[in-house]
Motif scaffolding. Structure first.
Motif, PDB file in Angstrom:
ATOM      1  N   ALA A   3      -2.867 -14.727  -0.948  1.00 20.04           N
ATOM      2  CA  ALA A   3      -2.237 -15.288  -2.142  1.00 20.04           C
ATOM      3  C   ALA A   3      -1.463 -16.560  -1.792  1.00 20.04           C
ATOM      4  O   ALA A   3      -1.040 -16.756  -0.648  1.00 20.04           O
ATOM      5  CB  ALA A   3      -1.295 -14.264  -2.778  1.00 20.04           C
ATOM      6  N   ALA A   4      -1.276 -17.410  -2.783  1.00 22.26           N
ATOM      7  CA  ALA A   4      -0.573 -18.677  -2.589  1.00 22.26           C
ATOM      8  C   ALA A   4       0.934 -18.476  -2.707  1.00 22.26           C
ATOM      9  O   ALA A   4       1.626 -19.199  -3.440  1.00 22.26           O
ATOM     10  CB  ALA A   4      -1.063 -19.708  -3.599  1.00 22.26           C
ATOM     11  N   CYS A   5       1.456 -17.490  -2.019  1.00 18.97           N
ATOM     12  CA  CYS A   5       2.890 -17.230  -2.012  1.00 18.97           C
ATOM     13  C   CYS A   5       3.238 -16.510  -0.721  1.00 18.97           C
ATOM     14  O   CYS A   5       2.389 -15.878  -0.094  1.00 18.97           O
ATOM     15  CB  CYS A   5       3.320 -16.394  -3.227  1.00 18.97           C
ATOM     16  N   ASP A 132       3.685 -14.426  -8.096  1.00 16.29           N
ATOM     17  CA  ASP A 132       2.316 -13.997  -8.361  1.00 16.29           C
ATOM     18  C   ASP A 132       2.319 -12.476  -8.486  1.00 16.29           C
ATOM     19  O   ASP A 132       1.961 -11.758  -7.547  1.00 16.29           O
ATOM     20  CB  ASP A 132       1.374 -14.446  -7.236  1.00 16.29           C
ATOM     21  N   PRO A 133       2.729 -11.957  -9.650  1.00 15.47           N
ATOM     22  CA  PRO A 133       2.860 -10.503  -9.807  1.00 15.47           C
ATOM     23  C   PRO A 133       1.541  -9.750  -9.788  1.00 15.47           C
ATOM     24  O   PRO A 133       1.545  -8.521  -9.769  1.00 15.47           O
ATOM     25  CB  PRO A 133       3.550 -10.366 -11.176  1.00 15.47           C
ATOM     26  N   GLU A 134       0.402 -10.458  -9.790  1.00 16.69           N
ATOM     27  CA  GLU A 134      -0.894  -9.773  -9.729  1.00 16.69           C
ATOM     28  C   GLU A 134      -1.382  -9.572  -8.296  1.00 16.69           C
ATOM     29  O   GLU A 134      -2.315  -8.813  -8.060  1.00 16.69           O
ATOM     30  CB  GLU A 134      -1.943 -10.558 -10.518  1.00 16.69           C
ATOM     31  N   ALA A 135      -0.795 -10.287  -7.337  1.00 10.02           N
ATOM     32  CA  ALA A 135      -1.197 -10.147  -5.938  1.00 10.02           C
ATOM     33  C   ALA A 135      -0.742  -8.790  -5.410  1.00 10.02           C
ATOM     34  O   ALA A 135       0.363  -8.337  -5.699  1.00 10.02           O
ATOM     35  CB  ALA A 135      -0.598 -11.273  -5.102  1.00 10.02           C
ATOM     36  N   ARG A 136      -1.597  -8.148  -4.642  1.00 10.23           N
ATOM     37  CA  ARG A 136      -1.293  -6.832  -4.089  1.00 10.23           C
ATOM     38  C   ARG A 136      -1.486  -6.839  -2.574  1.00 10.23           C
ATOM     39  O   ARG A 136      -2.282  -7.600  -2.039  1.00 10.23           O
ATOM     40  CB  ARG A 136      -2.208  -5.764  -4.706  1.00 10.23           C
ATOM     41  N   ARG A 144      -3.859  -6.692   7.576  1.00  9.65           N
ATOM     42  CA  ARG A 144      -3.049  -6.578   6.368  1.00  9.65           C
ATOM     43  C   ARG A 144      -2.916  -7.943   5.709  1.00  9.65           C
ATOM     44  O   ARG A 144      -2.785  -8.951   6.385  1.00  9.65           O
ATOM     45  CB  ARG A 144      -1.648  -6.037   6.700  1.00  9.65           C
ATOM     46  N   TRP A 145      -2.950  -7.953   4.394  1.00 13.71           N
ATOM     47  CA  TRP A 145      -2.755  -9.216   3.672  1.00 13.71           C
ATOM     48  C   TRP A 145      -2.270  -8.929   2.256  1.00 13.71           C
ATOM     49  O   TRP A 145      -2.414  -7.820   1.740  1.00 13.71           O
ATOM     50  CB  TRP A 145      -4.057 -10.021   3.632  1.00 13.71           C
ATOM     51  N   THR A 146      -1.677  -9.956   1.640  1.00 10.67           N
ATOM     52  CA  THR A 146      -1.257  -9.876   0.248  1.00 10.67           C
ATOM     53  C   THR A 146      -2.068 -10.894  -0.532  1.00 10.67           C
ATOM     54  O   THR A 146      -2.043 -12.086  -0.208  1.00 10.67           O
ATOM     55  CB  THR A 146       0.242 -10.170   0.099  1.00 10.67           C
ATOM     56  N   GLY A 147      -2.781 -10.437  -1.541  1.00  9.53           N
ATOM     57  CA  GLY A 147      -3.610 -11.366  -2.306  1.00  9.53           C
ATOM     58  C   GLY A 147      -4.676 -10.658  -3.096  1.00  9.53           C
ATOM     59  O   GLY A 147      -4.397  -9.714  -3.846  1.00  9.53           O
TER      60      GLY A 147
END
Length: 400
Positions: A3-5, A132-136, A144-147
Protein backbone atom coordinates in the motif's frame (compact mmCIF):
# COMPACT_ATOMS: atom_id res chain seq x y z
CA UNK A 1 0.95 -5.21 -3.55
CA UNK A 2 2.38 -2.81 -0.96
CA UNK A 3 0.00 0.00 0.00
CA UNK A 4 1.03 3.62 -0.57
CA UNK A 5 1.22 4.31 3.16
CA UNK A 6 3.57 3.52 6.01
CA UNK A 7 2.92 0.52 8.20
CA UNK A 8 2.08 1.74 11.71
CA UNK A 9 2.13 0.05 15.09
CA UNK A 10 -1.00 0.39 17.22
CA UNK A 11 0.20 3.44 19.15
CA UNK A 12 1.20 5.23 15.96
CA UNK A 13 -2.07 4.21 14.32
CA UNK A 14 -4.39 5.78 16.88
CA UNK A 15 -2.25 8.93 17.09
CA UNK A 16 -2.23 9.41 13.31
CA UNK A 17 -5.94 8.60 13.12
CA UNK A 18 -6.75 11.36 15.61
CA UNK A 19 -4.49 13.80 13.78
CA UNK A 20 -6.03 12.91 10.40
CA UNK A 21 -9.56 13.46 11.74
CA UNK A 22 -8.56 16.86 13.12
CA UNK A 23 -6.98 17.78 9.78
CA UNK A 24 -10.19 16.86 7.95
CA UNK A 25 -12.35 18.87 10.36
CA UNK A 26 -9.95 21.84 10.20
CA UNK A 27 -10.66 22.07 6.47
CA UNK A 28 -14.38 21.26 6.54
CA UNK A 29 -15.46 23.08 9.73
CA UNK A 30 -12.66 25.31 11.05
CA UNK A 31 -14.85 27.53 13.25
CA UNK A 32 -16.65 24.57 14.81
CA UNK A 33 -13.33 22.84 15.58
CA UNK A 34 -11.70 26.00 16.98
CA UNK A 35 -14.51 26.37 19.50
CA UNK A 36 -14.16 22.71 20.52
CA UNK A 37 -10.43 21.90 20.61
CA UNK A 38 -8.58 22.44 23.93
CA UNK A 39 -5.13 24.02 23.87
CA UNK A 40 -3.30 20.74 24.50
CA UNK A 41 -4.67 19.25 21.28
CA UNK A 42 -2.70 21.76 19.27
CA UNK A 43 0.52 20.67 20.98
CA UNK A 44 -0.31 16.97 20.83
CA UNK A 45 -1.39 16.70 17.19
CA UNK A 46 0.46 19.48 15.39
CA UNK A 47 3.07 17.08 13.94
CA UNK A 48 3.04 13.65 12.37
CA UNK A 49 3.73 10.79 14.75
CA UNK A 50 7.09 10.03 13.13
CA UNK A 51 8.24 13.61 13.74
CA UNK A 52 8.54 13.28 17.52
CA UNK A 53 9.66 10.71 20.05
CA UNK A 54 6.95 8.55 21.58
CA UNK A 55 6.95 7.91 25.34
CA UNK A 56 9.41 5.31 26.61
CA UNK A 57 8.38 2.57 29.02
CA UNK A 58 5.18 0.59 29.45
CA UNK A 59 3.62 2.90 32.04
CA UNK A 60 4.28 6.05 30.02
CA UNK A 61 2.99 4.48 26.82
CA UNK A 62 -0.14 3.19 28.55
CA UNK A 63 -0.87 6.67 29.90
CA UNK A 64 -0.26 8.18 26.45
CA UNK A 65 -2.51 5.75 24.61
CA UNK A 66 -5.29 6.36 27.14
CA UNK A 67 -4.94 10.10 26.60
CA UNK A 68 -5.26 9.63 22.84
CA UNK A 69 -8.29 7.41 23.37
CA UNK A 70 -10.01 9.95 25.61
CA UNK A 71 -9.33 12.70 23.05
CA UNK A 72 -10.86 10.58 20.29
CA UNK A 73 -13.98 9.77 22.29
CA UNK A 74 -14.38 13.46 23.16
CA UNK A 75 -14.13 14.42 19.50
CA UNK A 76 -16.61 11.73 18.45
CA UNK A 77 -19.05 12.77 21.17
CA UNK A 78 -18.92 16.35 19.92
CA UNK A 79 -19.37 15.31 16.28
CA UNK A 80 -22.35 13.10 17.10
CA UNK A 81 -24.00 15.58 19.48
CA UNK A 82 -27.37 17.02 18.40
CA UNK A 83 -25.85 20.50 18.19
CA UNK A 84 -23.18 19.51 15.63
CA UNK A 85 -23.85 19.70 11.89
CA UNK A 86 -24.98 16.27 10.72
CA UNK A 87 -22.69 16.25 7.70
CA UNK A 88 -19.61 16.19 9.94
CA UNK A 89 -20.29 12.51 10.61
CA UNK A 90 -20.01 11.75 6.91
CA UNK A 91 -16.44 13.03 6.60
CA UNK A 92 -14.16 10.09 5.73
CA UNK A 93 -11.61 11.09 8.38
CA UNK A 94 -14.28 11.12 11.10
CA UNK A 95 -15.73 7.79 9.99
CA UNK A 96 -12.28 6.16 10.04
CA UNK A 97 -11.71 7.58 13.53
CA UNK A 98 -14.95 6.00 14.72
CA UNK A 99 -14.13 2.60 13.16
CA UNK A 100 -10.56 2.48 14.50
CA UNK A 101 -11.67 3.52 17.99
CA UNK A 102 -14.22 0.69 18.01
CA UNK A 103 -11.45 -1.75 17.04
CA UNK A 104 -8.81 -0.59 19.55
CA UNK A 105 -10.73 0.91 22.49
CA UNK A 106 -13.67 0.08 24.68
CA UNK A 107 -15.45 1.96 27.47
CA UNK A 108 -16.24 0.15 30.72
CA UNK A 109 -17.77 1.91 33.71
CA UNK A 110 -17.10 5.27 32.01
CA UNK A 111 -13.41 4.38 31.78
CA UNK A 112 -11.51 4.18 28.49
CA UNK A 113 -9.91 0.77 28.03
CA UNK A 114 -7.19 -0.28 25.55
CA UNK A 115 -8.01 -3.62 23.91
CA UNK A 116 -5.45 -6.38 24.23
CA UNK A 117 -4.08 -7.87 21.03
CA UNK A 118 -6.23 -10.98 21.40
CA UNK A 119 -9.33 -8.76 21.63
CA UNK A 120 -8.75 -7.13 18.25
CA UNK A 121 -11.01 -8.05 15.32
CA UNK A 122 -9.73 -10.47 12.64
CA UNK A 123 -7.27 -9.26 10.03
CA UNK A 124 -9.96 -9.14 7.35
CA UNK A 125 -11.51 -6.07 8.99
CA UNK A 126 -8.64 -4.63 11.05
CA UNK A 127 -7.70 -1.20 9.65
CA UNK A 128 -3.94 -0.64 9.36
CA UNK A 129 -3.79 3.01 8.29
CA UNK A 130 -6.20 5.95 8.54
CA UNK A 131 -5.01 7.12 5.11
CA UNK A 132 -5.91 3.87 3.35
CA UNK A 133 -8.57 2.11 5.45
CA UNK A 134 -9.04 -0.60 2.79
CA UNK A 135 -5.43 -1.85 3.00
CA UNK A 136 -5.05 -5.02 5.05
CA UNK A 137 -2.08 -6.83 6.57
CA UNK A 138 -1.40 -10.33 5.34
CA UNK A 139 1.31 -12.99 5.14
CA UNK A 140 2.26 -15.46 2.42
CA UNK A 141 5.20 -17.86 2.46
CA UNK A 142 6.74 -16.01 5.39
CA UNK A 143 6.45 -12.55 3.81
CA UNK A 144 4.33 -9.95 5.58
CA UNK A 145 2.91 -6.87 3.91
CA UNK A 146 0.13 -4.30 4.18
CA UNK A 147 -1.78 -3.62 0.99
CA UNK A 148 -3.59 -5.64 -1.65
CA UNK A 149 -3.37 -8.62 -4.01
CA UNK A 150 -3.59 -8.65 -7.79
CA UNK A 151 -4.64 -11.65 -9.90
CA UNK A 152 -3.76 -11.72 -13.61
CA UNK A 153 -5.32 -13.87 -16.34
CA UNK A 154 -3.70 -14.16 -19.77
CA UNK A 155 -4.01 -16.15 -22.97
CA UNK A 156 -1.46 -18.89 -23.59
CA UNK A 157 -2.01 -20.11 -27.17
CA UNK A 158 1.36 -20.98 -28.78
CA UNK A 159 0.40 -19.37 -32.11
CA UNK A 160 -0.77 -15.99 -30.78
CA UNK A 161 0.59 -13.22 -28.53
CA UNK A 162 0.03 -13.77 -24.83
CA UNK A 163 -2.17 -10.89 -23.67
CA UNK A 164 -3.73 -10.17 -20.30
CA UNK A 165 -7.51 -10.57 -20.47
CA UNK A 166 -8.53 -9.91 -16.88
CA UNK A 167 -7.18 -8.10 -13.82
CA UNK A 168 -8.64 -8.62 -10.35
CA UNK A 169 -7.54 -6.50 -7.38
CA UNK A 170 -8.55 -7.73 -3.94
CA UNK A 171 -7.79 -7.09 -0.30
CA UNK A 172 -4.62 -8.83 0.82
CA UNK A 173 -6.59 -11.13 3.13
CA UNK A 174 -8.66 -12.52 0.24
CA UNK A 175 -7.44 -16.03 -0.50
CA UNK A 176 -6.72 -17.11 -4.06
CA UNK A 177 -9.50 -19.68 -3.99
CA UNK A 178 -11.98 -16.93 -3.09
CA UNK A 179 -10.96 -14.95 -6.18
CA UNK A 180 -11.46 -17.73 -8.74
CA UNK A 181 -15.23 -17.42 -9.15
CA UNK A 182 -15.05 -13.61 -9.41
CA UNK A 183 -12.43 -13.95 -12.15
CA UNK A 184 -14.77 -16.24 -14.06
CA UNK A 185 -17.63 -13.77 -13.67
CA UNK A 186 -15.45 -10.95 -14.98
CA UNK A 187 -14.32 -12.98 -17.99
CA UNK A 188 -17.88 -14.09 -18.70
CA UNK A 189 -19.19 -10.50 -18.68
CA UNK A 190 -16.81 -9.63 -21.53
CA UNK A 191 -17.24 -12.92 -23.39
CA UNK A 192 -13.61 -13.90 -22.74
CA UNK A 193 -14.10 -17.20 -20.95
CA UNK A 194 -11.60 -19.85 -22.06
CA UNK A 195 -12.51 -23.48 -22.67
CA UNK A 196 -9.74 -24.49 -20.27
CA UNK A 197 -8.54 -22.25 -17.44
CA UNK A 198 -5.02 -23.09 -16.25
CA UNK A 199 -4.56 -22.02 -12.62
CA UNK A 200 -2.22 -22.44 -9.68
CA UNK A 201 -2.97 -24.78 -6.79
CA UNK A 202 -4.35 -21.93 -4.69
CA UNK A 203 -7.17 -21.31 -7.16
CA UNK A 204 -8.60 -24.85 -7.14
CA UNK A 205 -11.00 -26.67 -4.86
CA UNK A 206 -13.48 -29.51 -5.17
CA UNK A 207 -16.34 -27.01 -5.27
CA UNK A 208 -14.69 -24.90 -8.00
CA UNK A 209 -13.96 -27.93 -10.18
CA UNK A 210 -17.70 -28.55 -10.31
CA UNK A 211 -19.04 -24.97 -10.34
CA UNK A 212 -16.66 -23.82 -13.11
CA UNK A 213 -18.03 -26.53 -15.39
CA UNK A 214 -21.63 -26.07 -14.29
CA UNK A 215 -21.85 -22.27 -14.25
CA UNK A 216 -19.39 -21.27 -16.96
CA UNK A 217 -18.87 -24.36 -19.11
CA UNK A 218 -15.10 -24.34 -18.66
CA UNK A 219 -12.57 -26.83 -17.37
CA UNK A 220 -10.58 -25.68 -14.37
CA UNK A 221 -7.14 -27.23 -14.81
CA UNK A 222 -4.67 -26.93 -11.97
CA UNK A 223 -3.02 -29.01 -9.25
CA UNK A 224 -5.39 -29.84 -6.42
CA UNK A 225 -4.29 -30.31 -2.84
CA UNK A 226 -3.30 -33.85 -1.92
CA UNK A 227 -4.50 -35.57 1.27
CA UNK A 228 -2.78 -34.38 4.44
CA UNK A 229 -3.61 -37.36 6.63
CA UNK A 230 -0.94 -39.28 8.49
CA UNK A 231 -1.54 -42.29 6.26
CA UNK A 232 -1.08 -40.27 3.07
CA UNK A 233 2.12 -38.65 4.34
CA UNK A 234 3.61 -41.98 5.41
CA UNK A 235 2.15 -43.86 2.43
CA UNK A 236 0.99 -46.53 4.84
CA UNK A 237 -2.26 -47.47 6.54
CA UNK A 238 -5.84 -46.75 5.52
CA UNK A 239 -7.48 -43.41 4.75
CA UNK A 240 -10.38 -42.27 2.56
CA UNK A 241 -9.26 -43.79 -0.80
CA UNK A 242 -9.16 -47.22 0.88
CA UNK A 243 -12.82 -47.01 1.94
CA UNK A 244 -15.78 -47.84 -0.32
CA UNK A 245 -18.55 -45.23 -0.44
CA UNK A 246 -22.06 -46.45 -1.23
CA UNK A 247 -23.76 -43.18 -2.18
CA UNK A 248 -27.18 -44.72 -2.87
CA UNK A 249 -27.42 -46.47 0.49
CA UNK A 250 -25.50 -43.72 2.34
CA UNK A 251 -22.96 -46.06 3.88
CA UNK A 252 -19.17 -46.46 3.95
CA UNK A 253 -17.36 -49.80 4.10
CA UNK A 254 -13.86 -49.99 5.58
CA UNK A 255 -11.06 -52.17 4.14
CA UNK A 256 -11.89 -54.87 6.71
CA UNK A 257 -15.57 -54.98 5.76
CA UNK A 258 -17.11 -52.99 8.63
CA UNK A 259 -19.96 -50.67 7.65
CA UNK A 260 -20.55 -47.16 8.95
CA UNK A 261 -23.44 -46.56 11.35
CA UNK A 262 -23.79 -42.80 10.76
CA UNK A 263 -24.20 -40.67 7.62
CA UNK A 264 -24.73 -36.99 8.39
CA UNK A 265 -24.76 -34.07 5.89
CA UNK A 266 -22.97 -31.03 7.37
CA UNK A 267 -21.19 -27.83 6.39
CA UNK A 268 -17.48 -27.18 7.01
CA UNK A 269 -15.72 -24.03 5.91
CA UNK A 270 -18.78 -23.05 3.93
CA UNK A 271 -18.79 -26.28 1.88
CA UNK A 272 -21.23 -29.21 2.16
CA UNK A 273 -19.66 -32.43 3.45
CA UNK A 274 -20.72 -35.86 4.66
CA UNK A 275 -19.74 -36.93 8.18
CA UNK A 276 -19.62 -40.65 8.94
CA UNK A 277 -18.65 -42.85 11.86
CA UNK A 278 -18.29 -46.54 12.72
CA UNK A 279 -19.46 -48.52 15.74
CA UNK A 280 -17.03 -49.14 18.59
CA UNK A 281 -17.68 -52.88 18.51
CA UNK A 282 -16.30 -53.00 14.96
CA UNK A 283 -13.31 -50.70 15.42
CA UNK A 284 -12.28 -51.61 18.97
CA UNK A 285 -11.04 -55.17 18.34
CA UNK A 286 -9.88 -54.48 14.77
CA UNK A 287 -6.27 -55.77 14.30
CA UNK A 288 -5.36 -52.81 12.04
CA UNK A 289 -6.95 -50.14 14.25
CA UNK A 290 -3.70 -48.16 14.61
CA UNK A 291 -3.32 -47.99 10.82
CA UNK A 292 -6.77 -46.48 10.36
CA UNK A 293 -8.37 -43.11 11.13
CA UNK A 294 -7.10 -41.20 14.15
CA UNK A 295 -10.54 -39.69 14.80
CA UNK A 296 -11.80 -40.38 18.36
CA UNK A 297 -15.27 -40.76 16.83
CA UNK A 298 -13.98 -43.58 14.59
CA UNK A 299 -15.19 -41.78 11.52
CA UNK A 300 -14.30 -39.49 8.66
CA UNK A 301 -15.74 -36.72 6.54
CA UNK A 302 -15.63 -36.12 2.81
CA UNK A 303 -17.17 -33.93 0.13
CA UNK A 304 -20.64 -34.53 -1.28
CA UNK A 305 -20.72 -36.95 -4.19
CA UNK A 306 -20.28 -34.59 -7.15
CA UNK A 307 -17.44 -32.69 -5.46
CA UNK A 308 -15.80 -35.86 -4.15
CA UNK A 309 -15.75 -37.57 -7.53
CA UNK A 310 -14.40 -34.44 -9.24
CA UNK A 311 -11.62 -34.18 -6.66
CA UNK A 312 -10.66 -37.85 -6.92
CA UNK A 313 -10.53 -37.61 -10.72
CA UNK A 314 -8.39 -34.46 -10.57
CA UNK A 315 -5.93 -36.11 -8.18
CA UNK A 316 -5.64 -39.12 -10.45
CA UNK A 317 -5.27 -37.03 -13.62
CA UNK A 318 -2.52 -34.77 -12.28
CA UNK A 319 -0.21 -37.74 -11.85
CA UNK A 320 -0.24 -38.51 -15.59
CA UNK A 321 2.10 -37.23 -18.31
CA UNK A 322 -0.88 -36.14 -20.42
CA UNK A 323 -2.03 -33.78 -17.66
CA UNK A 324 1.50 -32.38 -17.31
CA UNK A 325 1.77 -31.68 -21.03
CA UNK A 326 -1.50 -29.73 -20.92
CA UNK A 327 -0.61 -27.81 -17.77
CA UNK A 328 2.88 -26.73 -18.82
CA UNK A 329 1.37 -23.98 -21.01
CA UNK A 330 0.73 -22.03 -17.81
CA UNK A 331 4.48 -21.54 -17.26
CA UNK A 332 4.39 -18.13 -18.98
CA UNK A 333 2.34 -16.51 -16.24
CA UNK A 334 5.39 -16.31 -13.97
CA UNK A 335 7.10 -14.25 -16.67
CA UNK A 336 4.07 -11.99 -16.79
CA UNK A 337 4.27 -11.37 -13.05
CA UNK A 338 7.99 -10.64 -13.34
CA UNK A 339 7.38 -8.24 -16.24
CA UNK A 340 4.65 -6.44 -14.31
CA UNK A 341 6.87 -6.11 -11.24
CA UNK A 342 10.27 -5.29 -12.73
CA UNK A 343 9.23 -3.26 -15.75
CA UNK A 344 6.02 -1.63 -14.53
CA UNK A 345 6.47 -1.42 -10.76
CA UNK A 346 3.31 -3.36 -9.93
CA UNK A 347 4.64 -4.46 -6.54
CA UNK A 348 3.78 -1.05 -5.06
CA UNK A 349 0.55 0.86 -5.46
CA UNK A 350 0.80 4.54 -6.37
CA UNK A 351 -2.62 5.38 -5.01
CA UNK A 352 -4.76 5.06 -1.89
CA UNK A 353 -7.78 2.76 -1.89
CA UNK A 354 -8.83 -0.40 -3.67
CA UNK A 355 -10.54 1.26 -6.66
CA UNK A 356 -7.60 3.48 -7.57
CA UNK A 357 -5.16 0.63 -7.05
CA UNK A 358 -7.24 -1.52 -9.40
CA UNK A 359 -7.13 1.25 -12.01
CA UNK A 360 -3.34 1.22 -11.77
CA UNK A 361 -3.37 -2.53 -12.36
CA UNK A 362 -5.63 -2.25 -15.40
CA UNK A 363 -3.43 0.44 -16.95
CA UNK A 364 -0.35 -1.68 -16.24
CA UNK A 365 -1.97 -4.65 -17.98
CA UNK A 366 -2.79 -2.46 -20.99
CA UNK A 367 0.84 -1.34 -21.19
CA UNK A 368 2.07 -4.94 -21.06
CA UNK A 369 -0.37 -5.91 -23.82
CA UNK A 370 0.92 -3.10 -26.05
CA UNK A 371 4.51 -4.22 -25.49
CA UNK A 372 3.64 -7.83 -26.25
CA UNK A 373 1.62 -6.98 -29.34
CA UNK A 374 4.54 -4.97 -30.69
CA UNK A 375 6.93 -7.84 -29.93
CA UNK A 376 4.65 -10.27 -31.76
CA UNK A 377 4.34 -8.08 -34.83
CA UNK A 378 8.08 -7.46 -35.01
CA UNK A 379 8.96 -11.11 -34.50
CA UNK A 380 10.64 -10.65 -31.14
CA UNK A 381 10.85 -14.11 -29.52
CA UNK A 382 9.54 -14.84 -26.05
CA UNK A 383 12.09 -14.74 -23.27
CA UNK A 384 13.51 -18.14 -22.42
CA UNK A 385 13.86 -19.54 -18.93
CA UNK A 386 17.27 -18.69 -17.54
CA UNK A 387 19.68 -21.60 -17.23
CA UNK A 388 22.97 -21.25 -15.34
CA UNK A 389 26.27 -22.02 -17.03
CA UNK A 390 26.87 -24.88 -14.61
CA UNK A 391 23.50 -26.45 -15.42
CA UNK A 392 24.34 -26.35 -19.12
CA UNK A 393 27.24 -28.72 -18.42
CA UNK A 394 24.93 -31.42 -17.08
CA UNK A 395 25.08 -34.53 -19.31
CA UNK A 396 21.81 -35.71 -20.88
CA UNK A 397 19.88 -38.37 -19.01
CA UNK A 398 20.62 -41.91 -20.06
CA UNK A 399 17.92 -43.57 -22.13
CA UNK A 400 16.96 -46.98 -20.65
Amino acid sequence: MLAACRTLNRLELVTETMRAALEALAVAAPQWLTALAPEEWFDRYERRVDAFRLPVGDAARTEYVMTIGADGFALLAAVYSPDAPGWLRELPGVDVLRRIWVQHYTVQDDQVRWRQDKQLPPGRVLIRSPFDPEARASMKRGSRWTGYKVHLTETCEPDAPHVITHVATTESTTTDVEATADVHVGLDERDLLPEVHLVDTGYTSADLLVSARRDFGLELLGPVHLPTTRQAKENAGFDLPNFTIDWENQQVTCPKGAKSTRWHPAVRGGYPVIETSFHKRDCGPCPVRLQCTDSPARGMSFHVREHHEALMKARADQSTDEWYQRYKHRAGIEGTVAQAVTRCGMRRTRYLGLRKTHLQHVLTACAINLVRTDAWQTGTPLGATRVSQFTRLRPPAAIP
